[in-house]
Design a protein around this motif. Sequence first.
Motif, PDB file in Angstrom:
ATOM      1  N   VAL A   1       0.867  -1.168   0.000  1.00  0.00           N
ATOM      2  CA  VAL A   1       0.000   0.000   0.000  1.00  0.00           C
ATOM      3  C   VAL A   1       0.906   1.220   0.000  1.00  0.00           C
ATOM      4  O   VAL A   1       1.870   1.290   0.769  1.00  0.00           O
ATOM      5  N   VAL A   2       0.618   2.172  -0.883  1.00  0.00           N
ATOM      6  CA  VAL A   2       1.340   3.436  -0.907  1.00  0.00           C
ATOM      7  C   VAL A   2       0.317   4.505  -0.572  1.00  0.00           C
ATOM      8  O   VAL A   2      -0.739   4.594  -1.201  1.00  0.00           O
ATOM      9  N   ASP A   3       0.614   5.300   0.454  1.00  0.00           N
ATOM     10  CA  ASP A   3      -0.362   6.272   0.936  1.00  0.00           C
ATOM     11  C   ASP A   3       0.385   7.450   1.554  1.00  0.00           C
ATOM     12  O   ASP A   3       1.600   7.391   1.754  1.00  0.00           O
ATOM     13  N   VAL A   4      -0.350   8.481   1.896  1.00  0.00           N
ATOM     14  CA  VAL A   4       0.247   9.632   2.559  1.00  0.00           C
ATOM     15  C   VAL A   4       0.809   9.196   3.907  1.00  0.00           C
ATOM     16  O   VAL A   4       1.932   9.500   4.250  1.00  0.00           O
ATOM     17  N   GLY A   5      -0.006   8.458   4.676  1.00  0.00           N
ATOM     18  CA  GLY A   5       0.527   7.885   5.893  1.00  0.00           C
ATOM     19  C   GLY A   5      -0.162   8.272   7.173  1.00  0.00           C
ATOM     20  O   GLY A   5      -1.370   8.284   7.259  1.00  0.00           O
TER      21      GLY A   5
ATOM     22  N   TYR B   1       3.980   1.811   2.400  1.00  0.00           N
ATOM     23  CA  TYR B   1       4.999   2.818   2.083  1.00  0.00           C
ATOM     24  C   TYR B   1       4.328   4.177   2.158  1.00  0.00           C
ATOM     25  O   TYR B   1       3.345   4.435   1.457  1.00  0.00           O
ATOM     26  N   TYR B   2       4.869   5.030   3.031  1.00  0.00           N
ATOM     27  CA  TYR B   2       4.197   6.280   3.366  1.00  0.00           C
ATOM     28  C   TYR B   2       5.109   7.485   3.208  1.00  0.00           C
ATOM     29  O   TYR B   2       6.324   7.371   3.358  1.00  0.00           O
ATOM     30  N   LEU B   3       4.498   8.622   2.972  1.00  0.00           N
ATOM     31  CA  LEU B   3       5.223   9.875   3.012  1.00  0.00           C
ATOM     32  C   LEU B   3       5.820  10.025   4.412  1.00  0.00           C
ATOM     33  O   LEU B   3       6.960  10.418   4.573  1.00  0.00           O
ATOM     34  N   GLY B   4       5.038   9.654   5.423  1.00  0.00           N
ATOM     35  CA  GLY B   4       5.519   9.671   6.797  1.00  0.00           C
ATOM     36  C   GLY B   4       4.603   8.867   7.688  1.00  0.00           C
ATOM     37  O   GLY B   4       3.436   8.652   7.370  1.00  0.00           O
TER      38      GLY B   4
ATOM     39  N   MET C   1       2.985  -1.806  12.371  1.00  0.00           N
ATOM     40  CA  MET C   1       4.186  -0.997  12.614  1.00  0.00           C
ATOM     41  C   MET C   1       5.441  -1.586  11.965  1.00  0.00           C
ATOM     42  O   MET C   1       6.244  -0.874  11.380  1.00  0.00           O
ATOM     43  N   ASN C   2       5.600  -2.893  12.039  1.00  0.00           N
ATOM     44  CA  ASN C   2       6.806  -3.535  11.499  1.00  0.00           C
ATOM     45  C   ASN C   2       6.737  -3.777  10.002  1.00  0.00           C
ATOM     46  O   ASN C   2       7.691  -4.302   9.422  1.00  0.00           O
ATOM     47  N   GLU C   3       5.623  -3.404   9.380  1.00  0.00           N
ATOM     48  CA  GLU C   3       5.448  -3.599   7.933  1.00  0.00           C
ATOM     49  C   GLU C   3       5.276  -2.255   7.235  1.00  0.00           C
ATOM     50  O   GLU C   3       4.769  -2.198   6.121  1.00  0.00           O
ATOM     51  N   SER C   4       5.673  -1.172   7.921  1.00  0.00           N
ATOM     52  CA  SER C   4       5.428   0.174   7.417  1.00  0.00           C
ATOM     53  C   SER C   4       6.729   0.951   7.321  1.00  0.00           C
ATOM     54  O   SER C   4       7.576   0.881   8.209  1.00  0.00           O
ATOM     55  N   TYR C   5       6.833   1.725   6.239  1.00  0.00           N
ATOM     56  CA  TYR C   5       8.061   2.454   5.969  1.00  0.00           C
ATOM     57  C   TYR C   5       7.734   3.885   5.575  1.00  0.00           C
ATOM     58  O   TYR C   5       6.924   4.114   4.688  1.00  0.00           O
ATOM     59  N   GLY C   6       8.365   4.829   6.252  1.00  0.00           N
ATOM     60  CA  GLY C   6       8.139   6.238   5.965  1.00  0.00           C
ATOM     61  C   GLY C   6       9.264   6.824   5.138  1.00  0.00           C
ATOM     62  O   GLY C   6      10.420   6.409   5.261  1.00  0.00           O
ATOM     63  N   TYR C   7       8.948   7.799   4.305  1.00  0.00           N
ATOM     64  CA  TYR C   7       9.941   8.442   3.462  1.00  0.00           C
ATOM     65  C   TYR C   7      10.560   9.656   4.168  1.00  0.00           C
ATOM     66  O   TYR C   7      11.749   9.701   4.422  1.00  0.00           O
ATOM     67  N   PHE C   8       9.732  10.644   4.522  1.00  0.00           N
ATOM     68  CA  PHE C   8      10.243  11.822   5.209  1.00  0.00           C
ATOM     69  C   PHE C   8      10.502  11.556   6.690  1.00  0.00           C
ATOM     70  O   PHE C   8      11.451  12.051   7.265  1.00  0.00           O
TER      71      PHE C   8
END
Length: 173
Positions: A124-128, A148-151, A161-168
Amino acid sequence: YPELPTAKYIFASRRVYQYPFLLKMSREEALNVLTAYNGELGQQLTVEEIFENLGLIADDYSKKMSVFGLDKNDIILQGKSIDRVKRFLDSIWEDIEKTLASEKTLLLKYLEQEGITRNSAISVVDVGWRGSTHQAIKGLLNIDIDGYYLGSLKHMHKEIMNESYGYFFELGY
């Protein structure tokens, strides 16, 4: 890059995923979601808005609302007001469940139509922020999902939590 997974845009709001997912939560958690608002940001929530969000007609429940000292135009406030609303919603939970079950059926048909249910894992790609959509889709489909999130905030749902990745920023850092 033909070796990359196929991207698929899903047309739906967070609400479309979250409300059917309420059926997987404890009733107390579901009632908290239905009555949630952010007063610090100036948000207000009325009893009628809860009905609109559920696709139910407030006027059909006016007699029962009055038993709980409620009116459809009441603004929900923390404390006794929100407790009365939760007790009222609990008293009509069977009707709420029917609506949510109907929505869940439609959502699962849509996800099947879009080919999402044919996968054992998706991203999933989202704002976050908290990952509510990610959590709901994972809970409804019971498949592995990376987000995969902006943040993402430190208050992200524990289940993802362990399957989520933030960019900023990730988990507030």
